[in-house]
Enzyme design. Structure first.
Site, PDB file in Angstrom:
ATOM      1  N   GLU A  36       0.868  -1.332   0.052  1.00  0.00           N
ATOM      2  CA  GLU A  36       0.127   0.005  -0.065  1.00  0.00           C
ATOM      3  C   GLU A  36       0.460   0.987   0.126  1.00  0.00           C
ATOM      4  O   GLU A  36       0.235   2.024  -1.012  1.00  0.00           O
ATOM      5  CB  GLU A  36      -0.715   0.390   0.969  1.00  0.00           C
ATOM      6  CG  GLU A  36      -1.191  -0.994   0.839  1.00  0.00           C
ATOM      7  CD  GLU A  36      -1.529  -2.543   1.947  1.00  0.00           C
ATOM      8  OE1 GLU A  36      -2.177  -3.181   2.813  1.00  0.00           O
ATOM      9  OE2 GLU A  36      -0.226  -2.388   1.964  1.00  0.00           O
TER      10      GLU A  36
ATOM     11  N   GLU B 189      12.172 -32.834   0.556  1.00  0.00           N
ATOM     12  CA  GLU B 189      13.161 -32.908   0.173  1.00  0.00           C
ATOM     13  C   GLU B 189      14.108 -34.112   1.174  1.00  0.00           C
ATOM     14  O   GLU B 189      15.223 -34.113   1.265  1.00  0.00           O
ATOM     15  CB  GLU B 189      14.357 -32.193  -1.139  1.00  0.00           C
ATOM     16  CG  GLU B 189      13.042 -31.618  -1.638  1.00  0.00           C
ATOM     17  CD  GLU B 189      13.975 -30.955  -2.707  1.00  0.00           C
ATOM     18  OE1 GLU B 189      15.268 -32.016  -2.811  1.00  0.00           O
ATOM     19  OE2 GLU B 189      13.877 -29.971  -3.107  1.00  0.00           O
TER      20      GLU B 189
ATOM     21  N   THR C 223      11.080 -43.136   4.349  1.00  0.00           N
ATOM     22  CA  THR C 223      10.866 -42.887   6.423  1.00  0.00           C
ATOM     23  C   THR C 223      10.642 -41.738   6.256  1.00  0.00           C
ATOM     24  O   THR C 223       9.220 -41.097   7.430  1.00  0.00           O
ATOM     25  CB  THR C 223      12.521 -43.241   6.860  1.00  0.00           C
ATOM     26  OG1 THR C 223      12.614 -44.923   6.650  1.00  0.00           O
ATOM     27  CG2 THR C 223      12.064 -43.446   8.550  1.00  0.00           C
TER      28      THR C 223
END
Length: 374
Positions: free
Chosen positions: A60, A303, A307
């Protein structure tokens, strides 16, 4: 077309412009939200801007500076409710009031339940007409992490996976480079670049020694804020010579091991060690999420191996899957996407909603959200 229909059409048109401006901050605004603003007077754009970097002027303010005196009596289109509190910068609501705008259209309210609506209320109390909800879903899609952190005190978790057509991520011997082609690997870096943090597990570090940084062509350091690297390493097995520890930026090792000798050795090599509660002998992932939220992490890209991917999914901590599917077959001896013990019947399955499928070079990118989020 009636006058009301014209106003609605204009609202959507100018808000679409504000959303495109907000997207210019996709890689730079962390931990702040991406916000765009367009100021219109007599159907002419007199000011526009977007939030470029945390600590700098909000959207703004950029737009008001460009509009100058033309802001008086104008309509302001902003993708997020103007702030009403003092942070690193003064409240945008006050700036709009001082500029004597006549109307403010916000795509969405502030997701922070402690302040939601206060900015709009301040504007209304000053006699400024307000409206919300114009292209709200598109505005929310720009800031899933900021919204998640404000409302649920954890980051938005996006899990990236590369697989063969038979759902395999690595050969039986652990080799996985490269399943997908160059176009897909290049595409991954755009997802990394918009993330506040990259998350992986110690097994991935030991097997691949990844950098976990974002590398985008034609973008300078001013156009990109590198994500924080986070390694879940319950036993502090990461070697001091790990590649990521020598790279610029911050690497956090989340551990349950309190061995001061190991901690000090890794700290000397640039790692930030955070000891968390343990659960079943491993780092408590819920505690990790709280820690990341406290560090103002909005979006996390995971990434990792099967497991950690499986644990996150079973604990309802995965919000979105980005799956790159390559046109190859790797065989039933190869490794799968997730380790998910306990899924034995169809009632145990985890349902997904696919919201996008597109070709990326020779591969296909599938985006899906976990069904509980719909």
């Amino acid at each position: 077309m009636s006058a009301m229909q014209e106003i609605m059409a204009d609202d959507y048109r100018y808000m679409s412009m504000a959303l495109r401006l907000a997207a210019k901050g996709l890689y730079t605004t962390n931990p702040n939200p991406r916000v765009g603003c367009v100021i219109v007077k007599n159907q002419q754009i007199v000011g526009q801007g977007w939030h470029k970097r945390a600590g700098g002027p909000h959207a703004e303010i950029h737009a008001l500076q460009q509009a100058a005196d033309n802001a008086q009596g104008a309509t302001v289109y902003v993708t997020l409710e103007p702030c009403s509190h003092h942070g690193k910068t003064p409240p945008c609501a006050d700036a709009l009031i001082n500029a004597k705008v006549s109307r403010v259209v916000a795509a969405m309210r502030d997701p922070n339940p402690l302040v939601a609506g206060e900015g709009l209320q301040k504007l209304a109390s000053a006699g400024i007409q307000t409206q919300t909800g114009v292209l709200q879903h598109q505005a929310e899609a720009l800031n899933p992490g900021f919204i998640m952190r404000m409302q649920h005190q954890r980051p938005f978790m996006r899990c990236k996976l590369a697989m063969s057509m038979d759902g395999r991520t690595a050969m039986a011997n652990g080799k996985s480079q490269w399943i997908t082609g160059q176009d897909a690997r290049r595409d991954v870096h755009h997802w990394r670049a918009r993330s506040s943090a990259m998350l992986t597990g110690i097994n991935t570090v030991l097997a691949d020694d990844p950098s976990l940084n974002a590398r985008l062509e034609n973008l300078s350091d001013d156009d990109l804020v590198q994500p924080v690297r986070v390694v879940v390493d319950s036993g502090l097995r990461i070697p001091p010579e790990a590649k990521m520890l020598s790279l610029p930026g911050k690497t956090i090792i989340a551990t349950a091991n309190r061995d001061e000798t190991k901690i000090q050795q890794l700290q000397k090599h640039g790692a930030e060690i955070i000891v968390l509660d343990q659960k079943d002998g491993r780092v408590d992932l819920q505690a990790l999420m709280r820690m990341l939220a406290e560090q103002q992490v909005n979006e996390v890209m995971v990434e990792a191996g099967p497991t950690l991917n499986g644990e996150l999914l079973q604990q309802n901590l995965v919000d979105e899957l980005i799956v790159y599917m390559a046109p190859v077959i790797m065989g039933d001896a190869a490794k799968g996407l997730f380790t998910l013990p306990g899924l034995e019947t169809m009632q145990d399955r985890i349902d997904l909603h696919i919201n996008d499928i597109r070709a990326v070079g020779r591969d296909w990118r599938i985006s899906a959200v976990v069904k509980r989020l719909i």
